[in-house]
Design a protein around this motif. Structure first.
Motif, PDB file in Angstrom:
ATOM      1  N   ILE A   1       0.826  -1.201   0.000  1.00  0.00           N
ATOM      2  CA  ILE A   1       0.000   0.000   0.000  1.00  0.00           C
ATOM      3  C   ILE A   1       0.859   1.249   0.000  1.00  0.00           C
ATOM      4  N   ASP A   2       0.496   2.167  -0.889  1.00  0.00           N
ATOM      5  CA  ASP A   2       1.113   3.496  -0.908  1.00  0.00           C
ATOM      6  C   ASP A   2      -0.005   4.510  -0.761  1.00  0.00           C
ATOM      7  N   LEU A   3       0.151   5.415   0.196  1.00  0.00           N
ATOM      8  CA  LEU A   3      -0.916   6.396   0.426  1.00  0.00           C
ATOM      9  C   LEU A   3      -0.331   7.652   1.056  1.00  0.00           C
ATOM     10  N   ILE A   4      -0.739   8.789   0.517  1.00  0.00           N
ATOM     11  CA  ILE A   4      -0.321  10.062   1.095  1.00  0.00           C
ATOM     12  C   ILE A   4      -1.568  10.851   1.471  1.00  0.00           C
ATOM     13  N   ILE A   5      -1.589  11.357   2.704  1.00  0.00           N
ATOM     14  CA  ILE A   5      -2.726  12.163   3.152  1.00  0.00           C
ATOM     15  C   ILE A   5      -2.239  13.594   3.364  1.00  0.00           C
ATOM     16  N   GLU A   6      -2.805  14.490   2.593  1.00  0.00           N
ATOM     17  CA  GLU A   6      -2.450  15.909   2.693  1.00  0.00           C
ATOM     18  C   GLU A   6      -3.324  16.583   3.751  1.00  0.00           C
ATOM     19  N   PRO A   7      -2.840  17.720   4.299  1.00  0.00           N
ATOM     20  CA  PRO A   7      -3.675  18.474   5.240  1.00  0.00           C
ATOM     21  C   PRO A   7      -4.975  18.938   4.575  1.00  0.00           C
ATOM     22  N   GLU A   8      -6.014  19.111   5.393  1.00  0.00           N
ATOM     23  CA  GLU A   8      -7.306  19.651   4.943  1.00  0.00           C
ATOM     24  C   GLU A   8      -8.032  18.744   3.960  1.00  0.00           C
ATOM     25  N   THR A   9      -7.855  17.457   4.106  1.00  0.00           N
ATOM     26  CA  THR A   9      -8.567  16.537   3.224  1.00  0.00           C
ATOM     27  C   THR A   9      -9.315  15.475   4.040  1.00  0.00           C
ATOM     28  N   ILE A  10     -10.380  14.956   3.457  1.00  0.00           N
ATOM     29  CA  ILE A  10     -11.091  13.826   4.053  1.00  0.00           C
ATOM     30  C   ILE A  10     -11.003  12.662   3.072  1.00  0.00           C
ATOM     31  N   THR A  11     -10.491  11.548   3.564  1.00  0.00           N
ATOM     32  CA  THR A  11     -10.334  10.365   2.725  1.00  0.00           C
ATOM     33  C   THR A  11     -11.207   9.245   3.277  1.00  0.00           C
ATOM     34  N   ALA A  12     -11.997   8.638   2.409  1.00  0.00           N
ATOM     35  CA  ALA A  12     -12.798   7.483   2.825  1.00  0.00           C
ATOM     36  C   ALA A  12     -12.076   6.223   2.391  1.00  0.00           C
ATOM     37  N   LEU A  13     -11.878   5.299   3.343  1.00  0.00           N
ATOM     38  CA  LEU A  13     -11.347   3.989   2.980  1.00  0.00           C
ATOM     39  C   LEU A  13     -12.544   3.133   2.592  1.00  0.00           C
ATOM     40  N   VAL A  14     -12.544   2.676   1.357  1.00  0.00           N
ATOM     41  CA  VAL A  14     -13.691   1.948   0.838  1.00  0.00           C
ATOM     42  C   VAL A  14     -13.244   0.547   0.437  1.00  0.00           C
ATOM     43  N   GLY A  15     -14.018  -0.450   0.834  1.00  0.00           N
ATOM     44  CA  GLY A  15     -13.666  -1.814   0.465  1.00  0.00           C
ATOM     45  C   GLY A  15     -14.731  -2.784   0.914  1.00  0.00           C
ATOM     46  N   ASN A  16     -14.712  -3.983   0.353  1.00  0.00           N
ATOM     47  CA  ASN A  16     -15.668  -4.992   0.811  1.00  0.00           C
ATOM     48  C   ASN A  16     -15.281  -5.467   2.203  1.00  0.00           C
ATOM     49  N   ASN A  17     -16.145  -6.276   2.833  1.00  0.00           N
ATOM     50  CA  ASN A  17     -15.836  -6.780   4.163  1.00  0.00           C
ATOM     51  C   ASN A  17     -14.543  -7.577   4.103  1.00  0.00           C
ATOM     52  N   GLY A  18     -13.711  -7.391   5.103  1.00  0.00           N
ATOM     53  CA  GLY A  18     -12.461  -8.134   5.158  1.00  0.00           C
ATOM     54  C   GLY A  18     -11.433  -7.701   4.134  1.00  0.00           C
ATOM     55  N   SER A  19     -11.555  -6.459   3.647  1.00  0.00           N
ATOM     56  CA  SER A  19     -10.599  -5.999   2.636  1.00  0.00           C
ATOM     57  C   SER A  19      -9.354  -5.374   3.261  1.00  0.00           C
ATOM     58  N   GLY A  20      -9.372  -5.201   4.579  1.00  0.00           N
ATOM     59  CA  GLY A  20      -8.174  -4.714   5.254  1.00  0.00           C
ATOM     60  C   GLY A  20      -8.220  -3.258   5.700  1.00  0.00           C
ATOM     61  N   LYS A  21      -9.413  -2.648   5.655  1.00  0.00           N
ATOM     62  CA  LYS A  21      -9.533  -1.236   6.022  1.00  0.00           C
ATOM     63  C   LYS A  21      -9.151  -0.990   7.489  1.00  0.00           C
ATOM     64  N   SER A  22      -9.761  -1.804   8.370  1.00  0.00           N
ATOM     65  CA  SER A  22      -9.485  -1.629   9.799  1.00  0.00           C
ATOM     66  C   SER A  22      -8.036  -1.965  10.121  1.00  0.00           C
ATOM     67  N   THR A  23      -7.516  -2.984   9.455  1.00  0.00           N
ATOM     68  CA  THR A  23      -6.111  -3.361   9.669  1.00  0.00           C
ATOM     69  C   THR A  23      -5.195  -2.201   9.297  1.00  0.00           C
TER      70      THR A  23
END
Lengths: 130, 290
Positions: free
Chosen positions: B22-44
């Motif tokens: 996984i590669d991910l960059i979060i910039e200031p002042e943004t809202i990002t939704a993690l979207v995925g099916n059940n068990g796709s690893g979002k909570s992990t």
């Protein structure tokens, strides 16, 4: 404050442009007076269900063209704009609407003469209604 | 502006489940939704970010500090709301607040009380005695009031009633408007994603599908109703087809192809975000994707 902006997802016009043009129209038609506080970028993004990136782009373009003004820490306000600029927005939007109508007619293979006829009929109906 | 989160080549396997890279960059002042099916690893992914799980390889930086090392200065900048919290049942809201507020120097008590009032949460009852929805509201108040630049929310609205979901959105929007903040949230509620998110980070069974700006998805997915039979070959941009319909995620190249081959379309319509997410999360479309 909720703004009467309606986005059309099926339009070929990009969303930021729709936001920009509709705000411009609201300002030119005096529905939004100079000095009116506009919603923050984040609030408008939520109301219109688009990203802040899109709204920021629309606001930046409007600011660049002098329609709105951002005061650090206070918010974004409708700017005082010249009558000339307001008129220009109105004329442009009327022209664009007519052009679109003509385009639609031509897509249906109407001739220029037939389009003129339709136009006269529509005008006549409006005159009667007065 | 410096990114709040920088994740690179992050990988983690749990039994036969593999998350990443996984590669991910979060910039200031943004809202990002993690979207995925059940068990796709979002909570992990969220747990890895706050060092509640350790990665197999790769790197996570929060506020320019690598997570999982001795320097834990990032901790004061992050508030994490997990899906389930254990060990809170015996305490009242008042006690929990007292325990948490001393840990966060920017704790905003006025905001906390405002949220408690808005959500109508009794602070003198034990956590275990509250309904799931009220527990969620209390937890949200305990998390947002920490006033950290980065907020990580795992399914924050799952048990909330309709008015509370509305309040929740307004709260987060106001909170963002204070500036220099970002939110990452997981949600199965399309409404949350539509109204709050700027970016959608899409995970499918542990694989990163991409990080998309919302309008990049909604403006580019189009369904065409064609006049004639579909050609047997895949049309450029095509992500799915059925009868005389095709869905494209690149309308420009699709239309050039159709015009060149004199295939007319009678209608062209944008897809709803739900449909786009479904396409992204449905495995059999993956071969067509990009």
């Amino acid at each position: 404050m909720e703004l009467p902006i309606h986005l059309s997802k099926d339009s070929r016009e990009p969303i930021y442009h729709q936001v920009e043009n509709q705000l411009k129209a609201l300002i030119a038609a005096n529905h939004l007076h100079a000095g009116t506080l506009l919603p923050s970028i984040r609030v408008l993004a939520k109301d219109l269900e688009v990203s802040v990136i899109t709204i920021r782009r629309a606001y930046q373009n409007l600011e660049y063209q002098g329609f709105i003004q951002t005061l650090q820490g206070k918010g974004t306000f409708v700017a005082e704009i010249e009558k000339k600029l307001k008129n220009k927005v109105k004329t442009t939007s009327v022209y664009e609407t007519f052009e679109k109508a003509v385009e639609t007619a031509m897509n249906y293979d109407y001739t220029i003469e037939e389009i003129e006829e339709i136009f006269q009929e529509v005008l006549a109906a409006h005159k009667k209604g007065d | 502006m410096k990114a709040y989160v920088e994740i690179s080549k992050l990988q983690k396997s749990i039994d036969d489940f593999q998350l990443g890279p996984i590669d991910l960059i979060i910039e200031p002042e943004t809202i990002t939704a993690l979207v995925g099916n059940n068990g796709s690893g979002k909570s992990t992914l969220l747990k890895l970010m706050v060092n509640l799980a350790s990665s197999d390889s790769g790197n996570i930086k929060l506020f320019n500090t690598t997570v999982g090392r001795e320097d834990e200065s990032w901790k004061k900048n992050v508030a994490y709301l997990p899906q389930n919290i254990i060990g809170m049942d015996a305490y009242t809201g008042n006690t929990l607040k007292a325990l948490i507020e001393i840990l966060y120097p920017n704790w905003d008590n006025a905001l906390f009380m405002e949220l408690i009032k808005l959500f109508d949460v009794p602070l003198d009852k034990r956590f275990g005695k509250l309904s799931q929805g009220v527990q969620q509201k209390l937890n949200l108040a305990l998390t947002v009031a920490r006033n950290t630049p980065l907020l990580l929310l795992d399914e924050p609205t799952a048990f909330m009633d309709i008015p509370s979901k509305r309040f929740f959105m307004d709260i987060l929007v106001d909170w963002m408007d204070k500036g220099d903040r970002s939110i990452i949230l997981t949600s199965h509620q399309v409404e949350d994603i539509k109204k709050l998110s700027d970016y959608l980070f899409v995970l499918r069974n542990g694989d990163m599908i991409g990080n998309f700006e919302k309008e990049n998805l909604t403006e580019n997915y189009k369904r065409y109703w064609l006049n004639d039979q579909l050609p047997n070959t895949t049309i450029p941009g095509e992500v799915s087809r059925a009868h005389l319909q095709i869905v494209s995620n690149n309308p420009e190249v699709t239309e050039i192809f159709l015009q060149k081959n004199k295939i007319r379309w009678i209608d062209r319509k944008s897809l709803e975000l739900e449909e786009i997410i479904t396409l992204l999360l449905t495995a059999n479309t993956s071969s067509h994707y990009r």
